[in-house]
Design a protein around this motif. Sequence first.
Motif, short mmCIF file in Angstrom:
data_model
loop_
_atom_site.label_atom_id
_atom_site.label_comp_id
_atom_site.label_asym_id
_atom_site.label_seq_id
_atom_site.Cartn_x
_atom_site.Cartn_y
_atom_site.Cartn_z
N GLN A 433 -13.35 -9.86 8.23
CA GLN A 433 -14.06 -8.33 7.64
C GLN A 433 -13.71 -8.79 5.99
OE1 GLN A 433 -16.55 -6.29 8.16
NE2 GLN A 433 -15.51 -7.42 10.37
N VAL A 434 -12.75 -9.44 5.77
CA VAL A 434 -12.01 -9.57 4.43
C VAL A 434 -13.02 -10.99 3.58
CG1 VAL A 434 -10.75 -9.75 2.77
CG2 VAL A 434 -9.59 -8.76 4.56
N LYS A 435 -13.03 -11.92 4.53
CA LYS A 435 -13.99 -12.46 3.53
C LYS A 435 -15.52 -12.68 3.58
CE LYS A 435 -11.36 -16.24 6.22
NZ LYS A 435 -11.46 -17.42 7.51
N SER A 436 -16.14 -11.30 4.78
CA SER A 436 -17.68 -10.63 4.49
C SER A 436 -17.71 -10.13 3.44
CB SER A 436 -17.86 -10.79 5.77
OG SER A 436 -16.75 -8.87 6.05
N GLY A 437 -16.45 -9.61 2.83
CA GLY A 437 -16.21 -8.32 1.50
C GLY A 437 -16.30 -7.00 1.68
N ASN A 438 -16.38 -7.33 3.67
CA ASN A 438 -16.30 -5.34 4.19
C ASN A 438 -15.26 -4.42 3.09
OD1 ASN A 438 -18.88 -5.50 4.63
ND2 ASN A 438 -18.05 -5.92 6.82
N ILE A 439 -13.96 -5.65 3.56
CA ILE A 439 -12.92 -4.82 3.10
C ILE A 439 -12.79 -6.44 2.00
CG2 ILE A 439 -10.38 -4.79 3.35
CD1 ILE A 439 -11.13 -4.53 6.75
N ARG A 440 -12.47 -5.18 1.06
CA ARG A 440 -12.56 -5.87 -0.19
C ARG A 440 -10.97 -6.56 -0.51
NH1 ARG A 440 -13.42 -3.62 -4.63
NH2 ARG A 440 -13.83 -5.44 -6.06
N GLY A 441 -10.19 -5.98 -0.14
CA GLY A 441 -8.43 -5.94 -0.56
C GLY A 441 -7.97 -5.44 -0.37
N PHE A 442 -6.70 -4.85 -0.22
CA PHE A 442 -5.75 -4.58 0.24
C PHE A 442 -4.70 -3.66 -1.03
CE2 PHE A 442 -6.72 -6.77 3.82
CZ PHE A 442 -6.69 -6.32 4.76
N ALA A 443 -4.38 -2.79 -0.75
CA ALA A 443 -3.41 -1.66 -1.91
C ALA A 443 -2.88 -0.76 -1.11
CB ALA A 443 -4.46 -1.28 -3.01
N ALA A 444 -1.18 -1.19 -1.08
CA ALA A 444 -0.24 -0.70 -0.83
C ALA A 444 0.38 0.70 -1.81
CB ALA A 444 0.97 -1.38 -0.58
N ILE A 445 0.01 1.88 -1.63
CA ILE A 445 0.32 3.07 -2.28
C ILE A 445 1.76 3.38 -1.87
CG2 ILE A 445 -0.27 5.21 -3.37
CD1 ILE A 445 -3.22 4.42 -3.05
N VAL A 446 2.78 3.26 -2.64
CA VAL A 446 3.66 4.73 -2.18
C VAL A 446 4.71 5.07 -3.70
CG1 VAL A 446 4.29 1.28 -0.88
CG2 VAL A 446 4.92 1.81 -3.25
N GLY A 447 5.87 5.13 -2.94
CA GLY A 447 6.65 5.57 -3.73
C GLY A 447 6.66 7.85 -3.97
N CYS A 448 7.14 7.85 -4.59
CA CYS A 448 7.58 9.30 -4.22
C CYS A 448 6.29 10.62 -4.91
CB CYS A 448 8.73 9.32 -6.03
SG CYS A 448 9.80 7.85 -5.77
N ASN A 449 6.96 11.68 -5.61
CA ASN A 449 5.75 12.46 -6.86
C ASN A 449 7.53 12.49 -7.64
OD1 ASN A 449 7.25 14.41 -4.41
ND2 ASN A 449 5.41 14.45 -4.13
N ASN A 450 6.67 12.97 -8.94
CA ASN A 450 7.49 13.51 -10.02
C ASN A 450 6.99 14.32 -11.01
OD1 ASN A 450 8.27 13.19 -12.74
ND2 ASN A 450 8.37 10.55 -12.41
N PRO A 451 7.81 15.75 -11.14
CA PRO A 451 6.93 16.67 -11.67
C PRO A 451 6.57 16.44 -13.24
CG PRO A 451 9.49 16.76 -12.03
CD PRO A 451 9.65 15.45 -11.00
N LYS A 452 6.28 15.44 -13.78
CA LYS A 452 6.13 14.52 -14.87
C LYS A 452 4.43 14.72 -14.70
CE LYS A 452 10.19 12.45 -16.83
NZ LYS A 452 10.67 10.84 -17.88
N PHE A 453 3.83 14.96 -13.74
CA PHE A 453 3.34 14.58 -13.61
C PHE A 453 2.50 15.77 -12.64
CE2 PHE A 453 4.12 10.43 -13.24
CZ PHE A 453 2.66 9.92 -13.86
N GLN A 454 1.48 16.58 -12.46
CA GLN A 454 0.50 18.02 -11.71
C GLN A 454 0.89 16.40 -10.24
OE1 GLN A 454 -3.35 18.02 -11.60
NE2 GLN A 454 -3.73 20.24 -10.88
N GLN A 455 1.19 17.37 -9.38
CA GLN A 455 2.07 16.82 -7.85
C GLN A 455 0.77 16.09 -7.23
OE1 GLN A 455 3.69 19.70 -4.70
NE2 GLN A 455 4.33 18.62 -3.81
N ASP A 456 1.65 14.93 -7.15
CA ASP A 456 0.33 14.27 -6.06
C ASP A 456 -1.82 14.15 -6.46
OD1 ASP A 456 2.32 14.03 -3.71
OD2 ASP A 456 1.88 15.50 -2.91
N SER A 457 -1.56 14.28 -7.78
CA SER A 457 -2.79 13.62 -8.20
C SER A 457 -2.73 12.81 -8.57
CB SER A 457 -2.92 15.25 -9.53
OG SER A 457 -2.11 14.36 -10.82
#
Length: 629
Positions: A433-457
């Motif tokens: 599926q990656v080779k065909s381009g149906n899935i172009r790649g993978f990204a891991a979104i990890v970590g926390c939330n921080n009051p310096k940002f609008q929470q989870d935006s």
Amino acid sequence: MTKQPRPVEELSIWADAQAMLTKARKDGVQTAWDRLEAQTPHCTFCDQGLTCKNCVMGPCRISTKEGSKRKRGVCGADADVVVARNFGRFVAGGSAGHSDHGRDLIEVLEAIVEGHTDAYRITDEAKLRRLAAEVGIAVDGRPEMDVARDFVDACYADFGSRRKAIMFTARVPEKRRALWAGLGITPRGVDREIAEMMHRTHMGCDNDAPNTLLHAARTALSDGWGGSMIGTELSDVIFGTPTPRFSRVNLGVLRKDQVNILVHGHNPVVSEMVLAAAREPEMIARAKALGATGINVAGLCCTGNELLARQGVPMAGNHLMTELAIVTGAVEAVVVDYQCIMPSMVQAAGCYHTRFIDTAAKARFTGAIHFDIHPHNALEQARQIVGIAVDAFAERDPHRVDIPGQPVDIMTGFCNESVLAALGGSLDPLLEQVKSGNIRGFAAIVGCNNPKFQQDSCNVGLARELIKRDIMVLVTGCVTTAVGKAGLLMPEAAAQAGPGLEAVCKALGVPPVLHFGSCVDNSRIIHLCALIANTLGVDIADLPVAASAPEWYSEKAAAIGMYAVASGISTHLGLPPHITGSKTVTDLALNGLEGIVGATFMVEPDPVKAAGLIDARIAAKRKALGLPR
């Protein structure tokens, strides 16, 4: 003139958080947003990493302004040295946190082997035997406990000083291991690298910023491929390897008619016992005698993620929801172990009938009820804790209870084993599926939330942007709650993905965003990258993959980002660490690491622009592999 507080809509994207922020103001409960406002503006020297308190000739503040007499500290350290020292110690702190979590799991397995506990047992013997064989321990025809005893010794050895490389570096592609060896950053032992970082950053030791940062990478690698990976693998052995299942998320998982217990922290050793005690018929009968219909255990942060992945226990919230969960007035007890627990929760609990209970000698909270939990007494202590929570139900004031909203359904329980099982035991169908381009790649979104940002935006915004671009997302830790509340952890969310990813998700019956566990389980993700790279015969840095911590705040997040980049995975950050006071260190992080380890850091607060940076990275890697754009 008194400054007016910001509208709650600016603080969080969530209706349940906004409702509780409003209630907190009415009830006189201070929150993280209030304290951030009181601390603003921040010291610019500290923000840029230009303060040094490593000796009492100081403290020193380094100025980079032309003509300043404070370009060097009392010892002579300039901006580059001070910033590198501070960042090195920051990474060491994060590596220590997650790796000490791993050490606690070794101690539990050791207690099982030595017969010092009846509460814990080996749940996944097959995985124990696979792991032992992987690191060269004989398993055929040997009793389970003999194999476990040898594996305990092997795990402890990864924390010492006598190895040339920690055991799970054998999972790393050969090209990457050769690169580490050439740079002198092969991780040798968790405690060794952390101790050496503290030594290097003592006055009069390592005063070459790039050299200090290379050891920061080595320290982080000892965590990612050592302490954290051991913590993940042993949690599976002891408590069970996650399998896909459904659960629910947000403050709506709290129950007006039940005793609500929130487990919070990072290590499942305590929370698994609290859950077991809460499910005992005698304890449920005790709750019913006080008028409750039962006992409801829900999770916060990574301890919640551990129980979510293995037991399907619902999630009440992430880092910035922890105080707000108490503000509902419906929580009888918060039971904590360690890490990411705001000390302010003790004060928040004191505003209601909530009992705040700590359980670890390394994480005491002034004003908390303390239990000293060890493998030999864990279940009995957990029964006492649940009893305290049940008794507190009688003190709940129904007029102060406000549980906002309805819970959202989520799908959880993904890990390398469950992914391989779904694919028939081979990565080949996924790679097609990656080779065909149906899935172009993978990204891991990890970590926390921080009051310096609008929470989870940023957490939610980035996930939505990436799946639109046919990039499958893996999440851990506090991001889990964010994307879960946004509906992205259900198969139906495939409709929000690009056409290729949508088709794959519908065929497999999975969401476009996969929950991969707690923050320590980021080790699953780097292991998965290694499995893919080894299957293709390439380096991890050649893969169309990336990582991101959009709203990070902690030392542990810095260590995770550092070991991801050192493993060959370019990593996006929503805001920079405290390094901007040094042009040398900043340039190395944003540009120079590419030529050294084949990956780099990217800093961008806007989630749409961040998605563009990650997309471009993945496109470049696809092109280099000869895959269609």
